[in-house]
Design a protein around this motif. Structure first.
Motif, PDB file in Angstrom:
ATOM      1  N   ASP A   1       0.819  -1.215   0.000  1.00 44.50           N
ATOM      2  CA  ASP A   1       0.000   0.000   0.000  1.00 44.50           C
ATOM      3  C   ASP A   1       0.850   1.261   0.000  1.00 44.50           C
ATOM      4  O   ASP A   1       0.497   2.264  -0.621  1.00 44.50           O
ATOM      5  CB  ASP A   1      -0.939   0.021   1.211  1.00 44.50           C
ATOM      6  CG  ASP A   1      -2.280  -0.626   0.900  1.00 44.50           C
ATOM      7  OD1 ASP A   1      -2.359  -1.368  -0.101  1.00 44.50           O
ATOM      8  OD2 ASP A   1      -3.240  -0.381   1.650  1.00 44.50           O
ATOM      9  N   GLU A   2       1.992   1.233   0.718  1.00 47.11           N
ATOM     10  CA  GLU A   2       2.869   2.408   0.755  1.00 47.11           C
ATOM     11  C   GLU A   2       3.521   2.626  -0.607  1.00 47.11           C
ATOM     12  O   GLU A   2       3.714   3.767  -1.042  1.00 47.11           O
ATOM     13  CB  GLU A   2       3.924   2.252   1.844  1.00 47.11           C
ATOM     14  CG  GLU A   2       3.368   2.190   3.259  1.00 47.11           C
ATOM     15  CD  GLU A   2       2.698   3.482   3.707  1.00 47.11           C
ATOM     16  OE1 GLU A   2       3.007   4.553   3.130  1.00 47.11           O
ATOM     17  OE2 GLU A   2       1.872   3.427   4.629  1.00 47.11           O
ATOM     18  N   SER A   3       3.850   1.534  -1.298  1.00 48.14           N
ATOM     19  CA  SER A   3       4.406   1.646  -2.645  1.00 48.14           C
ATOM     20  C   SER A   3       3.386   2.241  -3.605  1.00 48.14           C
ATOM     21  O   SER A   3       3.710   3.099  -4.437  1.00 48.14           O
ATOM     22  CB  SER A   3       4.841   0.263  -3.135  1.00 48.14           C
ATOM     23  OG  SER A   3       5.298   0.307  -4.459  1.00 48.14           O
ATOM     24  N   VAL A   4       2.134   1.806  -3.484  1.00 48.86           N
ATOM     25  CA  VAL A   4       1.064   2.345  -4.340  1.00 48.86           C
ATOM     26  C   VAL A   4       0.852   3.824  -4.044  1.00 48.86           C
ATOM     27  O   VAL A   4       0.658   4.637  -4.956  1.00 48.86           O
ATOM     28  CB  VAL A   4      -0.236   1.544  -4.140  1.00 48.86           C
ATOM     29  CG1 VAL A   4      -1.392   2.199  -4.894  1.00 48.86           C
ATOM     30  CG2 VAL A   4      -0.052   0.104  -4.607  1.00 48.86           C
ATOM     31  N   GLU A   5       0.909   4.193  -2.769  1.00 52.05           N
ATOM     32  CA  GLU A   5       0.735   5.601  -2.406  1.00 52.05           C
ATOM     33  C   GLU A   5       1.879   6.456  -2.956  1.00 52.05           C
ATOM     34  O   GLU A   5       1.663   7.581  -3.420  1.00 52.05           O
ATOM     35  CB  GLU A   5       0.643   5.751  -0.894  1.00 52.05           C
ATOM     36  CG  GLU A   5       0.233   7.142  -0.450  1.00 52.05           C
ATOM     37  CD  GLU A   5      -0.170   7.212   1.010  1.00 52.05           C
ATOM     38  OE1 GLU A   5      -0.299   8.335   1.513  1.00 52.05           O
ATOM     39  OE2 GLU A   5      -0.342   6.154   1.634  1.00 52.05           O
ATOM     40  N   ALA A   6       3.096   5.910  -2.939  1.00 58.20           N
ATOM     41  CA  ALA A   6       4.221   6.638  -3.528  1.00 58.20           C
ATOM     42  C   ALA A   6       4.021   6.805  -5.026  1.00 58.20           C
ATOM     43  O   ALA A   6       4.298   7.872  -5.590  1.00 58.20           O
ATOM     44  CB  ALA A   6       5.528   5.897  -3.247  1.00 58.20           C
ATOM     45  N   ALA A   7       3.522   5.768  -5.703  1.00 59.19           N
ATOM     46  CA  ALA A   7       3.243   5.864  -7.138  1.00 59.19           C
ATOM     47  C   ALA A   7       2.215   6.949  -7.417  1.00 59.19           C
ATOM     48  O   ALA A   7       2.289   7.643  -8.443  1.00 59.19           O
ATOM     49  CB  ALA A   7       2.753   4.523  -7.666  1.00 59.19           C
ATOM     50  N   SER A   8       1.269   7.123  -6.508  1.00 59.62           N
ATOM     51  CA  SER A   8       0.225   8.137  -6.688  1.00 59.62           C
ATOM     52  C   SER A   8       0.783   9.547  -6.719  1.00 59.62           C
ATOM     53  O   SER A   8       0.128  10.467  -7.224  1.00 59.62           O
ATOM     54  CB  SER A   8      -0.814   8.025  -5.557  1.00 59.62           C
ATOM     55  OG  SER A   8      -1.442   6.756  -5.561  1.00 59.62           O
ATOM     56  N   SER A   9       2.006   9.743  -6.187  1.00 61.22           N
ATOM     57  CA  SER A   9       2.626  11.065  -6.216  1.00 61.22           C
ATOM     58  C   SER A   9       3.049  11.466  -7.622  1.00 61.22           C
ATOM     59  O   SER A   9       3.238  12.650  -7.903  1.00 61.22           O
ATOM     60  CB  SER A   9       3.855  11.090  -5.297  1.00 61.22           C
ATOM     61  OG  SER A   9       3.486  10.865  -3.958  1.00 61.22           O
ATOM     62  N   PHE A  10       3.199  10.458  -8.516  1.00 59.20           N
ATOM     63  CA  PHE A  10       3.697  10.730  -9.861  1.00 59.20           C
ATOM     64  C   PHE A  10       2.700  10.376 -10.960  1.00 59.20           C
ATOM     65  O   PHE A  10       3.001  10.560 -12.142  1.00 59.20           O
ATOM     66  CB  PHE A  10       4.983   9.935 -10.101  1.00 59.20           C
ATOM     67  CG  PHE A  10       6.075  10.220  -9.109  1.00 59.20           C
ATOM     68  CD1 PHE A  10       6.812  11.390  -9.178  1.00 59.20           C
ATOM     69  CD2 PHE A  10       6.364   9.318  -8.097  1.00 59.20           C
ATOM     70  CE1 PHE A  10       7.821  11.658  -8.266  1.00 59.20           C
ATOM     71  CE2 PHE A  10       7.369   9.574  -7.179  1.00 59.20           C
ATOM     72  CZ  PHE A  10       8.106  10.744  -7.253  1.00 59.20           C
ATOM     73  N   LEU A  11       1.541   9.852 -10.601  1.00 59.80           N
ATOM     74  CA  LEU A  11       0.550   9.411 -11.581  1.00 59.80           C
ATOM     75  C   LEU A  11      -0.792  10.068 -11.298  1.00 59.80           C
ATOM     76  O   LEU A  11      -1.127  10.340 -10.143  1.00 59.80           O
ATOM     77  CB  LEU A  11       0.386   7.889 -11.531  1.00 59.80           C
ATOM     78  CG  LEU A  11       1.622   7.051 -11.829  1.00 59.80           C
ATOM     79  CD1 LEU A  11       1.359   5.591 -11.488  1.00 59.80           C
ATOM     80  CD2 LEU A  11       2.037   7.202 -13.287  1.00 59.80           C
ATOM     81  N   ASP A  12      -1.560  10.286 -12.335  1.00 59.05           N
ATOM     82  CA  ASP A  12      -2.908  10.828 -12.175  1.00 59.05           C
ATOM     83  C   ASP A  12      -3.898   9.678 -12.250  1.00 59.05           C
ATOM     84  O   ASP A  12      -4.618   9.507 -13.232  1.00 59.05           O
ATOM     85  CB  ASP A  12      -3.193  11.868 -13.254  1.00 59.05           C
ATOM     86  CG  ASP A  12      -4.514  12.611 -13.010  1.00 59.05           C
ATOM     87  OD1 ASP A  12      -5.067  12.469 -11.904  1.00 59.05           O
ATOM     88  OD2 ASP A  12      -4.969  13.312 -13.926  1.00 59.05           O
ATOM     89  N   GLY A  13      -3.897   8.848 -11.197  1.00 63.00           N
ATOM     90  CA  GLY A  13      -4.757   7.672 -11.181  1.00 63.00           C
ATOM     91  C   GLY A  13      -4.232   6.583 -12.099  1.00 63.00           C
ATOM     92  O   GLY A  13      -3.125   6.648 -12.624  1.00 63.00           O
ATOM     93  N   GLY A  14      -5.040   5.541 -12.280  1.00 61.87           N
ATOM     94  CA  GLY A  14      -4.683   4.461 -13.182  1.00 61.87           C
ATOM     95  C   GLY A  14      -3.948   3.331 -12.493  1.00 61.87           C
ATOM     96  O   GLY A  14      -3.663   3.370 -11.298  1.00 61.87           O
ATOM     97  N   PRO A  15      -3.587   2.294 -13.262  1.00 63.64           N
ATOM     98  CA  PRO A  15      -3.036   1.075 -12.669  1.00 63.64           C
ATOM     99  C   PRO A  15      -1.604   1.225 -12.180  1.00 63.64           C
ATOM    100  O   PRO A  15      -0.782   1.892 -12.803  1.00 63.64           O
ATOM    101  CB  PRO A  15      -3.108   0.067 -13.823  1.00 63.64           C
ATOM    102  CG  PRO A  15      -3.037   0.908 -15.056  1.00 63.64           C
ATOM    103  CD  PRO A  15      -3.782   2.171 -14.723  1.00 63.64           C
ATOM    104  N   VAL A  16      -1.326   0.598 -11.045  1.00 64.21           N
ATOM    105  CA  VAL A  16       0.033   0.463 -10.526  1.00 64.21           C
ATOM    106  C   VAL A  16       0.492  -0.989 -10.664  1.00 64.21           C
ATOM    107  O   VAL A  16       1.676  -1.270 -10.818  1.00 64.21           O
ATOM    108  CB  VAL A  16       0.103   0.910  -9.052  1.00 64.21           C
ATOM    109  CG1 VAL A  16       1.474   0.655  -8.446  1.00 64.21           C
ATOM    110  CG2 VAL A  16      -0.262   2.390  -8.929  1.00 64.21           C
TER     111      VAL A  16
END
Length: 369
Positions: A225-240
């Motif tokens: 979940d923390e990795s997904v949240e970090a990805a959210s800092s650079f993406l505007d939604g969508g699949p991780v």
């Protein structure tokens, strides 16, 4: 948030089901000759150890009470240690790279640049950094235990015995390796890591700069979940990514609103594992970042720890994740877009990353005359 609550329910359900299976096996004698009345903590522990040995799960592990307590501390962003970081040269020499000012190592005058030659009598030259860190934290890694380090400062060898203390992990470190560049170095995805990455990205956006280096070298992974949240800092939604949980495919999705404009390079190496590979794969598949460095470790398995009576726990694989493009990284890892061989050293990889970042900034910027 609802996503966190959902994850908690999933973990609880898995834990209860697996603990019930272990207890039933111990009671019924499925894993040995215990009588139906011997389903004590010791009997369940014995059954769990046998299950780990016979499971065929390469990532399965049994943790004693102290080890499990330490693992829980680590996932919460704390650990019992001595407060130093190490790096390994291409020749296998292990060197102290950083010493935190509030830790036992600093109080004993251990300095960055000293060579670490042994931990509790075991030579460490040639060992992977992850194994050296495991030795520093110990088999019973709780505050109060001791560890003896053999060090070399120039030509002078000396040893020091340190008492481990509970420290904040400092898993996210932000600095500026060059003018206009923000480096966000993440060593593990523990509780709160995603928030810290988000804060660093927002702070970077407040300044006109050349871009961000997301440094995941040596990142051993951690909470998905923390990795997904970090990805959210650079993406505007969508699949991780996604992972298989029995017959169910669980989708991992970024929150909308991340910074999709700042030039981004991800630095990786052979110590980049698990949740760090998930993040790297997502940013690579979605053309959000250029990946620089050497091939990652290749751990695409998702584990779940199940507490047992008496404070011990068993960790087992509950699924294998895939990147947005469907890549299974287990055993293969991620090949960087721009490869820098490990023999070139960490500074060469960083210099290459900065060059790539400047190229990205030039492509994304606007010119004038």
């Amino acid at each position: 948030m609802s996503r966190s609550h959902s994850r908690l329910r999933l973990q609880l359900a898995l834990g209860l089901v697996f603990a019930a299976v272990l207890a039933t096996g111990a009671t019924a004698g499925a894993w040995g000759s215990e009588s139906p009345r011997s389903s004590t903590a010791a009997a369940v522990d014995a059954a769990a150890r046998r299950w780990v040995a016979d499971s065929g799960d390469r990532w399965a592990a049994y943790y004693g009470p102290e080890q499990y307590a330490a693992m829980a501390q680590a996932l919460d962003g704390r650990y019992a240690g001595v407060g130093l970081w190490v790096v390994r040269s291409p020749a296998g020499v292990v060197t102290v790279s950083r010493v935190r000012g509030d830790g036992p190592a600093a109080r004993a005058s251990v300095r960055a640049g000293e060579q670490l030659t042994a931990v509790d009598g075991r030579p460490v030259t040639g060992l992977p950094v992850t194994e050296v860190v495991a030795l520093l934290r110990g088999d019973s890694p709780l505050a109060g235990s001791t560890v003896t380090l053999a060090l070399r400062r120039g030509s002078a060898a000396h040893s020091v015995t340190l008492r481990r203390q509970l420290l904040d992990a400092q898993d996210v470190v932000v600095d500026r390796p060059a003018a206009g560049i923000t480096r966000i170095a993440v060593s593990a995805f523990t509780g709160g890591t995603g928030d810290l990455v988000e804060a660093a990205v927002h702070q970077s956006a407040d300044r006109r700069g050349r871009g961000i280096l997301l440094d995941l070298r040596g990142d051993s992974g951690g909470l998905v979940d923390e990795s997904v949240e970090a990805a959210s800092s650079f993406l505007d939604g969508g699949p991780v990514g996604s992972y298989q949980d029995g017959d169910t495919v669980r989708r991992l999705t970024a929150e909308p609103g991340g910074d999709t404009a700042v030039p981004l390079v991800v630095l990786v190496d052979g110590g980049t594992m698990s949740a760090a590979e998930l993040l790297t794969g997502a940013l690579q598949d979605r053309d959000r970042a250029v990946v620089v460095g050497s091939r990652t470790f290749g751990k695409g398995a998702v584990q779940q720890a199940t507490p047992l009576p008496g404070g011990a726990a068993v960790e087992r694989t509950v699924g294998h994740y895939r990147t947005p493009d469907g890549r299974d990284l287990d055993g293969t890892g991620i090949t960087p877009d721009v490869e820098v061989p490990p023999s070139a050293g960490p500074q060469a990889a960083e210099r290459t990353a900065i060059t790539v970042l400047d190229d990205l900034a030039g492509l994304s910027g606007s010119g004038g005359g």
